[in-house]
Write a protein that holds these residues in place. Sequence first.
Motif, PDB file in Angstrom:
ATOM      1  N   GLU A  59       0.830  -1.333  -0.018  1.00  0.00           N
ATOM      2  CA  GLU A  59       0.076   0.026  -0.118  1.00  0.00           C
ATOM      3  C   GLU A  59       0.881   1.181   0.075  1.00  0.00           C
ATOM      4  O   GLU A  59       0.465   2.299  -0.568  1.00  0.00           O
ATOM      5  CB  GLU A  59      -0.866  -0.119   1.013  1.00  0.00           C
ATOM      6  N   SER A  60       2.048   1.088   0.793  1.00  0.00           N
ATOM      7  CA  SER A  60       2.935   2.487   0.716  1.00  0.00           C
ATOM      8  C   SER A  60       3.457   2.760  -0.587  1.00  0.00           C
ATOM      9  O   SER A  60       3.580   3.745  -0.877  1.00  0.00           O
ATOM     10  CB  SER A  60       3.945   2.197   1.641  1.00  0.00           C
ATOM     11  N   ARG A  61       3.714   1.651  -1.299  1.00  0.00           N
ATOM     12  CA  ARG A  61       4.317   2.080  -2.690  1.00  0.00           C
ATOM     13  C   ARG A  61       3.200   2.503  -3.763  1.00  0.00           C
ATOM     14  O   ARG A  61       3.450   3.471  -4.468  1.00  0.00           O
ATOM     15  CB  ARG A  61       4.938   0.827  -3.526  1.00  0.00           C
ATOM     16  N   ARG A  62       2.021   2.142  -3.384  1.00  0.00           N
ATOM     17  CA  ARG A  62       0.932   2.736  -3.944  1.00  0.00           C
ATOM     18  C   ARG A  62       0.636   4.278  -3.877  1.00  0.00           C
ATOM     19  O   ARG A  62       0.569   4.783  -4.858  1.00  0.00           O
ATOM     20  CB  ARG A  62      -0.238   1.986  -4.023  1.00  0.00           C
ATOM     21  N   LEU A  63       0.725   4.363  -2.490  1.00  0.00           N
ATOM     22  CA  LEU A  63       0.512   5.791  -2.326  1.00  0.00           C
ATOM     23  C   LEU A  63       1.473   6.714  -2.688  1.00  0.00           C
ATOM     24  O   LEU A  63       1.544   7.971  -3.099  1.00  0.00           O
ATOM     25  CB  LEU A  63       0.358   6.140  -0.484  1.00  0.00           C
ATOM     26  N   LEU A  64       2.999   6.371  -2.346  1.00  0.00           N
ATOM     27  CA  LEU A  64       4.190   6.907  -3.031  1.00  0.00           C
ATOM     28  C   LEU A  64       4.000   7.228  -4.271  1.00  0.00           C
ATOM     29  O   LEU A  64       4.276   8.343  -4.656  1.00  0.00           O
ATOM     30  CB  LEU A  64       5.290   6.035  -2.526  1.00  0.00           C
ATOM     31  N   ALA A  65       3.568   6.204  -5.304  1.00  0.00           N
ATOM     32  CA  ALA A  65       3.690   6.566  -6.669  1.00  0.00           C
ATOM     33  C   ALA A  65       2.630   7.756  -7.133  1.00  0.00           C
ATOM     34  O   ALA A  65       2.637   8.570  -7.680  1.00  0.00           O
ATOM     35  CB  ALA A  65       3.278   5.322  -7.311  1.00  0.00           C
ATOM     36  N   ALA A  66       1.394   7.573  -6.321  1.00  0.00           N
ATOM     37  CA  ALA A  66       0.464   8.557  -6.523  1.00  0.00           C
ATOM     38  C   ALA A  66       0.965  10.011  -6.181  1.00  0.00           C
ATOM     39  O   ALA A  66       0.494  11.040  -6.958  1.00  0.00           O
ATOM     40  CB  ALA A  66      -0.790   8.051  -5.643  1.00  0.00           C
ATOM     41  N   LEU A  90       4.030  11.046  -6.158  1.00  0.00           N
ATOM     42  CA  LEU A  90       5.164  11.440  -6.923  1.00  0.00           C
ATOM     43  C   LEU A  90       4.656  11.829  -8.170  1.00  0.00           C
ATOM     44  O   LEU A  90       4.976  12.823  -9.002  1.00  0.00           O
ATOM     45  CB  LEU A  90       6.146  10.511  -7.054  1.00  0.00           C
ATOM     46  N   ARG A  91       3.551  11.155  -8.554  1.00  0.00           N
ATOM     47  CA  ARG A  91       2.869  11.740  -9.954  1.00  0.00           C
ATOM     48  C   ARG A  91       2.450  13.024  -9.702  1.00  0.00           C
ATOM     49  O   ARG A  91       2.284  14.159 -10.829  1.00  0.00           O
ATOM     50  CB  ARG A  91       1.707  10.663 -10.508  1.00  0.00           C
ATOM     51  N   ARG A  92       1.782  13.439  -8.603  1.00  0.00           N
ATOM     52  CA  ARG A  92       1.124  14.688  -8.228  1.00  0.00           C
ATOM     53  C   ARG A  92       1.973  15.741  -8.171  1.00  0.00           C
ATOM     54  O   ARG A  92       1.919  17.007  -8.634  1.00  0.00           O
ATOM     55  CB  ARG A  92       0.042  14.508  -6.975  1.00  0.00           C
ATOM     56  N   ILE A  93       3.092  15.352  -7.520  1.00  0.00           N
ATOM     57  CA  ILE A  93       4.161  16.715  -7.497  1.00  0.00           C
ATOM     58  C   ILE A  93       5.275  16.804  -8.653  1.00  0.00           C
ATOM     59  O   ILE A  93       5.896  17.680  -8.607  1.00  0.00           O
ATOM     60  CB  ILE A  93       5.029  16.416  -6.064  1.00  0.00           C
ATOM     61  N   ARG A  94       5.356  15.743  -9.409  1.00  0.00           N
ATOM     62  CA  ARG A  94       6.495  15.719 -10.444  1.00  0.00           C
ATOM     63  C   ARG A  94       6.834  16.829 -11.180  1.00  0.00           C
ATOM     64  O   ARG A  94       7.773  17.411 -11.559  1.00  0.00           O
ATOM     65  CB  ARG A  94       6.561  14.379 -11.132  1.00  0.00           C
ATOM     66  N   PRO A  95       5.538  17.427 -11.764  1.00  0.00           N
ATOM     67  CA  PRO A  95       5.689  18.743 -12.481  1.00  0.00           C
ATOM     68  C   PRO A  95       6.232  19.863 -11.811  1.00  0.00           C
ATOM     69  O   PRO A  95       6.904  20.768 -12.543  1.00  0.00           O
ATOM     70  CB  PRO A  95       4.006  18.964 -12.977  1.00  0.00           C
ATOM     71  N   THR A  96       6.315  20.001 -10.624  1.00  0.00           N
ATOM     72  CA  THR A  96       6.694  21.027  -9.830  1.00  0.00           C
ATOM     73  C   THR A  96       7.752  20.794  -8.946  1.00  0.00           C
ATOM     74  O   THR A  96       8.478  21.753  -8.300  1.00  0.00           O
ATOM     75  CB  THR A  96       5.790  21.886  -9.012  1.00  0.00           C
ATOM     76  N   SER A  97       8.609  19.460  -8.905  1.00  0.00           N
ATOM     77  CA  SER A  97       9.444  19.334  -7.799  1.00  0.00           C
ATOM     78  C   SER A  97      10.276  18.250  -8.528  1.00  0.00           C
ATOM     79  O   SER A  97       9.927  17.298  -9.383  1.00  0.00           O
ATOM     80  CB  SER A  97       8.852  18.539  -6.641  1.00  0.00           C
ATOM     81  N   THR A  98      11.852  18.315  -8.246  1.00  0.00           N
ATOM     82  CA  THR A  98      12.537  17.617  -8.639  1.00  0.00           C
ATOM     83  C   THR A  98      13.018  16.458  -7.368  1.00  0.00           C
ATOM     84  O   THR A  98      14.308  15.683  -7.578  1.00  0.00           O
ATOM     85  CB  THR A  98      13.725  18.055  -9.164  1.00  0.00           C
ATOM     86  N   ILE A  99      12.529  16.379  -6.437  1.00  0.00           N
ATOM     87  CA  ILE A  99      12.802  15.753  -5.237  1.00  0.00           C
ATOM     88  C   ILE A  99      12.868  14.290  -5.484  1.00  0.00           C
ATOM     89  O   ILE A  99      12.230  13.734  -6.365  1.00  0.00           O
ATOM     90  CB  ILE A  99      12.143  16.103  -4.170  1.00  0.00           C
ATOM     91  N   TRP A 100      13.707  13.469  -4.993  1.00  0.00           N
ATOM     92  CA  TRP A 100      13.726  11.854  -5.018  1.00  0.00           C
ATOM     93  C   TRP A 100      14.836  11.407  -6.157  1.00  0.00           C
ATOM     94  O   TRP A 100      14.980  10.494  -6.285  1.00  0.00           O
ATOM     95  CB  TRP A 100      12.465  11.216  -4.888  1.00  0.00           C
ATOM     96  N   ARG A 101      14.864  12.587  -6.796  1.00  0.00           N
ATOM     97  CA  ARG A 101      15.853  12.391  -8.203  1.00  0.00           C
ATOM     98  C   ARG A 101      15.802  11.124  -8.740  1.00  0.00           C
ATOM     99  O   ARG A 101      16.978  10.328  -9.115  1.00  0.00           O
ATOM    100  CB  ARG A 101      17.403  12.693  -7.551  1.00  0.00           C
ATOM    101  N   GLY A 102      14.615  10.354  -9.052  1.00  0.00           N
ATOM    102  CA  GLY A 102      14.504   8.990  -9.704  1.00  0.00           C
ATOM    103  C   GLY A 102      14.644   8.125  -8.875  1.00  0.00           C
ATOM    104  O   GLY A 102      14.477   6.890  -9.368  1.00  0.00           O
ATOM    105  N   GLU A 103      15.070   8.226  -7.592  1.00  0.00           N
ATOM    106  CA  GLU A 103      15.444   6.751  -7.044  1.00  0.00           C
ATOM    107  C   GLU A 103      14.083   6.352  -6.553  1.00  0.00           C
ATOM    108  O   GLU A 103      14.227   5.013  -6.216  1.00  0.00           O
ATOM    109  CB  GLU A 103      16.396   7.338  -5.690  1.00  0.00           C
ATOM    110  N   HIS A 104      12.934   6.958  -6.168  1.00  0.00           N
ATOM    111  CA  HIS A 104      11.717   6.504  -5.837  1.00  0.00           C
ATOM    112  C   HIS A 104      10.698   6.550  -6.841  1.00  0.00           C
ATOM    113  O   HIS A 104       9.681   6.119  -6.418  1.00  0.00           O
ATOM    114  CB  HIS A 104      11.398   7.560  -4.512  1.00  0.00           C
ATOM    115  N   SER A 105      10.893   7.020  -7.938  1.00  0.00           N
ATOM    116  CA  SER A 105       9.858   7.116  -8.940  1.00  0.00           C
ATOM    117  C   SER A 105       9.366   5.807  -9.461  1.00  0.00           C
ATOM    118  O   SER A 105      10.143   4.910  -9.727  1.00  0.00           O
ATOM    119  CB  SER A 105      10.368   8.027 -10.037  1.00  0.00           C
ATOM    120  N   LYS A 106       8.261   5.663  -9.884  1.00  0.00           N
ATOM    121  CA  LYS A 106       7.961   4.084 -10.173  1.00  0.00           C
ATOM    122  C   LYS A 106       8.078   4.124 -11.738  1.00  0.00           C
ATOM    123  O   LYS A 106       8.050   4.761 -12.545  1.00  0.00           O
ATOM    124  CB  LYS A 106       6.455   4.170 -10.090  1.00  0.00           C
TER     125      LYS A 106
END
Length: 255
Positions: free
Chosen positions: A230-237, A239-255
């Motif tokens: 469940e944590s991965r599902r919430l994390l992916a959601a 990151l999809r929401r913030i990706r247009p305005t943020s560069t955090i996690w630098r690809g290490e956590h993106s789905k």
Amino acid sequence: MTTEAGDRAWVLHRYPYGDTSLVVELFTQTQGRLGVLAKGARRTRSPLARVEAGRPLWVRWLGRGELPVLAQAEELGPALPLDALQNLSLFYINELLLRLTQRGDPFPALFAVYEETVSVLRDEPGEGWYLRRFERRLLENLGWAADLERCAECGRSLDPTLSEQWSCQAARGVLCPAHAPDAAMVTLEAAALGWLRGAMQTRNARAWGSSLRRCLEQELQFHLGGRPLESRRLLAAYLRRIRPTSTIWRGEHSK
């Protein structure tokens, strides 16, 4: 199970029990996972009301069986404010422990890694290397970690100083470049595997982030029986929401 001396602990999960109490899943230093009944903890003035994730505790419990009674929970330090990303990281490592460990199995070395991980996720938001370290150490402590020393097919030793691509496959290990990977495998640099089998005390090269994440995710999913987290599902959601305005996690956590 009865104890008088107590133990260091972190809360992994809690849920209501009856009108005023909580069932709390703890990760303790000497006992491993422990489920306890926190009587009256949902009352505002209860001394157990602040038993929550992200707060180091000293706990004492009484009784035997599957659900002893939580008798004392003393805060060992403040619960520092966590942002959404940090909370999702905490939820993730907690869910892994809940899904992959059993109550009553002690993992003192993993407990130390857990505390280090919580500390780093507070101090270095936006980085993912500490989650890769936790995943690998969890698999090692459970006895499930893949052999990263040599090719599972021919036995060739991995040399992290060579510039070459190796492949990893859940439940099998790693394969050298001489053995072509199939579509189900993840390829990554030999140096990345060298980092993964080492101390992992410092962040890895950013270019390795995605491949290391996918390699360990594949290995963990094998032991999770394919059931999603469940944590991965919430994390992916998130990151999809913030990706247009943020560069955090630098690809290490993106789905």
